[in-house]
Scaffold this active site. Structure first.
Site, mmCIF file in Angstrom:
data_model
loop_
_atom_site.group_PDB
_atom_site.id
_atom_site.type_symbol
_atom_site.label_atom_id
_atom_site.label_comp_id
_atom_site.label_asym_id
_atom_site.label_seq_id
_atom_site.Cartn_x
_atom_site.Cartn_y
_atom_site.Cartn_z
ATOM 1 C CB SER A 136 -20.480 8.899 17.407
ATOM 2 O OG SER A 136 -20.495 8.782 16.008
ATOM 3 C CE LYS A 162 -18.910 5.856 15.623
ATOM 4 N NZ LYS A 162 -19.776 4.702 15.987
ATOM 5 C CE LYS A 164 -20.932 7.830 12.496
ATOM 6 N NZ LYS A 164 -21.275 6.396 12.424
ATOM 7 C CG ASP A 189 -18.620 4.104 12.227
ATOM 8 O OD1 ASP A 189 -18.515 3.274 11.300
ATOM 9 O OD2 ASP A 189 -19.649 4.196 12.938
ATOM 10 C CD GLU A 214 -18.442 1.728 14.657
ATOM 11 O OE1 GLU A 214 -17.857 2.664 15.250
ATOM 12 O OE2 GLU A 214 -19.652 1.508 14.768
ATOM 13 C CG ASP A 239 -22.240 -0.620 13.664
ATOM 14 O OD1 ASP A 239 -23.264 -1.273 13.892
ATOM 15 O OD2 ASP A 239 -22.255 0.642 13.641
ATOM 16 C CE LYS A 263 -24.625 1.365 16.199
ATOM 17 N NZ LYS A 263 -24.628 1.892 14.826
ATOM 18 N N GLY A 291 -24.597 3.494 19.349
ATOM 19 C CA GLY A 291 -25.779 4.337 19.478
ATOM 20 C C GLY A 291 -26.423 4.575 18.129
HETATM 21 O O1 OSB Z 1 -22.590 3.612 12.758
HETATM 22 O O2 OSB Z 1 -22.493 3.921 14.838
HETATM 23 C C1 OSB Z 1 -23.012 4.189 13.757
HETATM 24 C C2 OSB Z 1 -25.595 6.978 14.165
HETATM 25 C C3 OSB Z 1 -26.550 6.589 13.261
HETATM 26 C C4 OSB Z 1 -26.321 5.468 12.500
HETATM 27 C C5 OSB Z 1 -25.148 4.716 12.661
HETATM 28 C C6 OSB Z 1 -24.198 5.097 13.594
HETATM 29 C C7 OSB Z 1 -24.414 6.269 14.328
HETATM 30 C C8 OSB Z 1 -23.443 6.812 15.261
HETATM 31 C C9 OSB Z 1 -23.965 7.744 16.325
HETATM 32 O O3 OSB Z 1 -22.250 6.646 15.175
HETATM 33 C C10 OSB Z 1 -23.943 7.163 17.670
HETATM 34 C C11 OSB Z 1 -24.700 8.049 18.619
HETATM 35 O O4 OSB Z 1 -24.164 9.075 19.007
HETATM 36 O O5 OSB Z 1 -25.859 7.706 18.963
HETATM 37 MG MG MG Z 2 -20.997 2.384 13.314
#
Ligand code: OSB
Ligand code: MG
Length: 369
Positions: A136, A162, A164, A189, A214, A239, A263, A291
């Site tokens: 991510s 992925k 953001k 995402d 996402e 999510d 999660k 994560g």
């Molecule tokens: O939306 O998946 C998410 C991190 C913090 C809060 C929300 C998210 C995330 C990530 C990071 O996308 C995932 C990771 O590398 O741990």
């Molecule tokens: Mg997410």
């Protein structure tokens, strides 16, 4: 098994690189570690709440109070037939799934150690010996930096990227990413940054044949996602809005998405994560492990979770060194050149704790007994 004592430790760990989502930028994590003690053995968990109540309602300080004042006292001294019995003891606490889940996960680890089993076996996993990994990548200061990061992660072998997105960092940026990397497995995402009024803009993303988008809409919304999905070719992955197996069943019935990110913290622990996994599997909805920028304990729990059979898509579980100069476990989590993590067979979550380093990072400790 009767839990005699639960110790909470808050550690502060700087990230090697800031992580930016549509809701905030994080430079340093404040993580609560949970140690559950019974008959001289300890099990460990990690509370995955963020530093601010922006991903969901929880944050480090709220999770500390809930874990100490509400979760731990309801578990300590109770006769537990198995770790499955923990979830019902705290289910009547409204929300605060991450605080509940971090304690529950510690007791699963404890049970695994008592039985001399790896955690993945204890939770009924083991469908794969290596888990497929993606990364991510947060919002960067420039598109050039994003392209460089993607190139670096692909070179490391990761199976999907992925990125953001948020309004102002979406269609144009993804177009440039696709221009440079036409055939990679790519997804976006949004962390709830859009509304149904943005449907036309989200529809433009179809051009980039993403694996999925996402959580485009509100953190607690299912119905608008069900309105949006038929307008898009791109599959929606849910999510934030899936906090229980029941909500997943409802979202699936409404066709609000085609994929679910699971999660452990968001759903309140392994018992609910397993039920959610099963609901999705029965409906032929693939899942992957999300994560929350976890340190080594949470990372190792995620690896165990991702060995359940329906975790068929690469998740956001990646190498420790992407987050930390030094992790709190040994060895640290590493990936193979094929972008997988090899599942370990040692009892419990499978890694050694670096107690000295944890002590060094600890900013507060409290024990409930
Ligand atoms: O939306 O998946 C998410 C991190 C913090 C809060 C929300 C998210 C995330 C990530 C990071 O996308 C995932 C990771 O590398 O741990
Ligand atoms: Mg997410």
């Amino acid at each position: 098994m009767k839990i005699e004592k639960i110790v909470l430790r808050q550690i502060e760990m700087p990230l090697v690189h800031f992580f930016e989502t549509s809701f905030s930028r994080t430079y340093s994590r404040n993580i609560i570690l949970v140690e559950a003690v019974c008959e001289g053995l300890s099990g460990w968990g990690e509370i995955t709440a963020g530093e601010n109540p922006f991903y969901n309602e929880e944050w480090t300080d709220s999770a500390w109070l809930i874990a100490k004042n509400y979760v731990a006292p309801r578990i300590i001294g109770k006769e537990l037939g198995s770790a499955m019995d923990v979830d019902p003891l705290t289910r009547h606490i409204r929300g605060h799934n991450m605080a509940r889940g971090g304690v529950e996960a510690a007791i699963w680890d404890l049970q695994a150690r008592r039985n001399g089993n790896p955690l993945w076996k204890e939770i009924g996993g083991g469908a794969r010996k290596e888990i497929p990994c993606g990364v991510s990548i947060g919002i960067q200061d420039t598109v050039e930096q994003l392209l460089d990061k993607i190139a670096q992660e692909l070179a490391a072998g990761y199976q999907r990227i992925k990125m953001k997105i948020k309004p102002g960092w979406d269609v144009d940026v993804i177009r440039q990413v696709r221009g440079r990397f036409p055939s990679i497995r790519l997804m976006a995402d949004a962390n709830s940054a859009y509304t149904l009024a943005d449907s036309a803009r989200l529809k433009q993303l179809d051009e980039f044949y993403l694996m999925m988008i996402e959580q485009p809409l509100d953190h607690d919304d299912i119905i608008d996602h069900a309105m949006l999905q038929p307008q898009l070719e791109t599959p929606i992955c849910l999510d934030e809005c899936i906090r229980s197996a029941h909500q997943a069943a409802q979202a699936i019935r409404l066709k609000a998405g085609r994929i679910v990110n699971i999660k452990l913290g968001r759903v309140g622990g392994f018992a609910e994560a397993k039920r959610l996994h099963d609901v999705c599997e029965a409906a032929a909805i693939p899942v992957w492990c999300g994560g929350m920028l976890e340190a080594g304990i949470g990372r190792a729990h995620n690896i165990a979770l991702a060995t359940l059979p329906n975790f068929t898509l690469p998740g956001d579980v990646s190498a420790s060194k992407r987050y930390w100069k030094r992790d709190i476990i040994a060895p640290e989590v590493e990936t193979t050149p094929n972008g997988t993590i090899v599942v370990r067979d040692e009892p419990g979550f499978g890694y050694e704790l670096d107690h000295d380093y944890i002590r060094h990072l600890t900013v507060r400790t409290e024990a409930v007994s």
